[in-house]
Design a protein around this motif. Sequence first.
Motif, short mmCIF file in Angstrom:
data_model
loop_
_atom_site.label_atom_id
_atom_site.label_comp_id
_atom_site.label_asym_id
_atom_site.label_seq_id
_atom_site.Cartn_x
_atom_site.Cartn_y
_atom_site.Cartn_z
N CYS A 37 0.82 -1.21 0.00
CA CYS A 37 0.00 0.00 0.00
C CYS A 37 0.86 1.27 0.00
N PHE A 38 1.84 1.32 0.87
CA PHE A 38 2.67 2.52 0.92
C PHE A 38 3.57 2.64 -0.30
N GLY A 39 3.98 1.53 -0.88
CA GLY A 39 4.72 1.59 -2.15
C GLY A 39 3.86 2.18 -3.25
N GLY A 40 2.60 1.74 -3.34
CA GLY A 40 1.67 2.31 -4.32
C GLY A 40 1.39 3.77 -4.06
N LEU A 41 1.26 4.12 -2.78
CA LEU A 41 1.00 5.52 -2.42
C LEU A 41 2.18 6.41 -2.78
N PHE A 42 3.39 5.95 -2.51
CA PHE A 42 4.57 6.73 -2.90
C PHE A 42 4.65 6.86 -4.42
N GLY A 43 4.27 5.81 -5.14
CA GLY A 43 4.24 5.89 -6.60
C GLY A 43 3.27 6.95 -7.08
N ILE A 44 2.11 7.04 -6.45
CA ILE A 44 1.12 8.07 -6.81
C ILE A 44 1.68 9.45 -6.49
N TYR A 45 2.27 9.62 -5.31
CA TYR A 45 2.85 10.92 -4.94
C TYR A 45 3.91 11.36 -5.95
N PHE A 46 4.81 10.47 -6.30
CA PHE A 46 5.88 10.82 -7.24
C PHE A 46 5.33 11.10 -8.63
N SER A 47 4.30 10.37 -9.04
CA SER A 47 3.69 10.61 -10.35
C SER A 47 3.06 11.99 -10.41
N VAL A 48 2.36 12.37 -9.35
CA VAL A 48 1.72 13.70 -9.31
C VAL A 48 2.79 14.79 -9.32
N GLN A 49 3.87 14.60 -8.56
CA GLN A 49 4.94 15.60 -8.55
C GLN A 49 5.61 15.72 -9.92
N GLU A 50 5.86 14.60 -10.56
CA GLU A 50 6.50 14.61 -11.89
C GLU A 50 5.59 15.29 -12.92
N LEU A 51 4.31 14.97 -12.88
CA LEU A 51 3.35 15.60 -13.80
C LEU A 51 3.30 17.10 -13.58
N THR A 52 3.33 17.52 -12.32
CA THR A 52 3.31 18.95 -11.99
C THR A 52 4.57 19.64 -12.50
N SER A 53 5.71 19.05 -12.26
CA SER A 53 6.98 19.65 -12.71
C SER A 53 7.06 19.77 -14.22
N GLU A 54 6.63 18.72 -14.92
CA GLU A 54 6.65 18.76 -16.38
C GLU A 54 5.66 19.79 -16.93
N ALA A 55 4.50 19.91 -16.31
CA ALA A 55 3.52 20.91 -16.75
C ALA A 55 4.06 22.32 -16.51
N ALA A 56 4.76 22.53 -15.42
CA ALA A 56 5.35 23.85 -15.15
C ALA A 56 6.43 24.18 -16.18
N ARG A 57 7.23 23.20 -16.55
CA ARG A 57 8.26 23.44 -17.58
C ARG A 57 7.62 23.78 -18.92
N ALA A 58 6.51 23.12 -19.22
CA ALA A 58 5.82 23.40 -20.48
C ALA A 58 5.20 24.80 -20.47
N ALA A 59 4.77 25.26 -19.29
CA ALA A 59 4.11 26.56 -19.18
C ALA A 59 5.05 27.73 -19.44
N VAL A 60 6.33 27.50 -19.37
CA VAL A 60 7.31 28.57 -19.59
C VAL A 60 7.15 29.18 -20.98
N SER A 61 6.69 28.40 -21.94
CA SER A 61 6.60 28.90 -23.31
C SER A 61 5.43 29.85 -23.54
N GLY A 62 4.51 29.97 -22.57
CA GLY A 62 3.38 30.87 -22.74
C GLY A 62 3.75 32.32 -22.52
N LEU A 63 3.02 33.22 -23.20
CA LEU A 63 3.30 34.65 -23.07
C LEU A 63 2.38 35.34 -22.08
N THR A 64 1.17 34.84 -21.93
CA THR A 64 0.21 35.43 -21.00
C THR A 64 -0.25 34.35 -20.01
N ASP A 65 -0.91 34.81 -18.93
CA ASP A 65 -1.43 33.84 -17.96
C ASP A 65 -2.45 32.91 -18.58
#
Length: 143
Positions: A37-65
């Motif tokens: 259970c905790f292995g699966g939970l840590f996998g979910i936590y890391f997946s959410v963090q990775e998705l967030t970081s990648e989305a933030a890197r992609a957002a750099v290319s935008g000019l407006t909010d």
Amino acid sequence: MQASTMRGFWIEKQGTTAVEFAFVGPLFMLLMVGIVCFGGLFGIYFSVQELTSEAARAAVSGLTDAERQSIVQSFVVGNIGSYPLLDPKRVIAESRTTDSATRSYTVTVTYDASTSYVYSFAGLIPLPDPMIRRSAVVRQGGY
């Protein structure tokens, strides 16, 4: 006759393994369920963090909010399928300018893990809140 029967009881070794397993088995099984259970939970936590970081890197290319918000939304929708522990229907992505002076931009992804297999064991082992919220901050140029 009674004394010899008791002596035979203490000398006889058949069934001791079954009795020992009756004591240790449930604890071992609970430990194994907790690890999974905790292995699966840590996998979910890391997946959410990775998705967030990648989305933030992609957002750099935008000019407006508004454009950055659109980029974040399309990135999350387009890439969440590559994270097998995440359900696309349970994710919310938000983005906003954090500080105009430093030109920093925050992307926040919130994920509801309450329907994950991990939380089917919530009555058996203590688990944290199923709402997982991760943020990533990026700067817009000017380094």
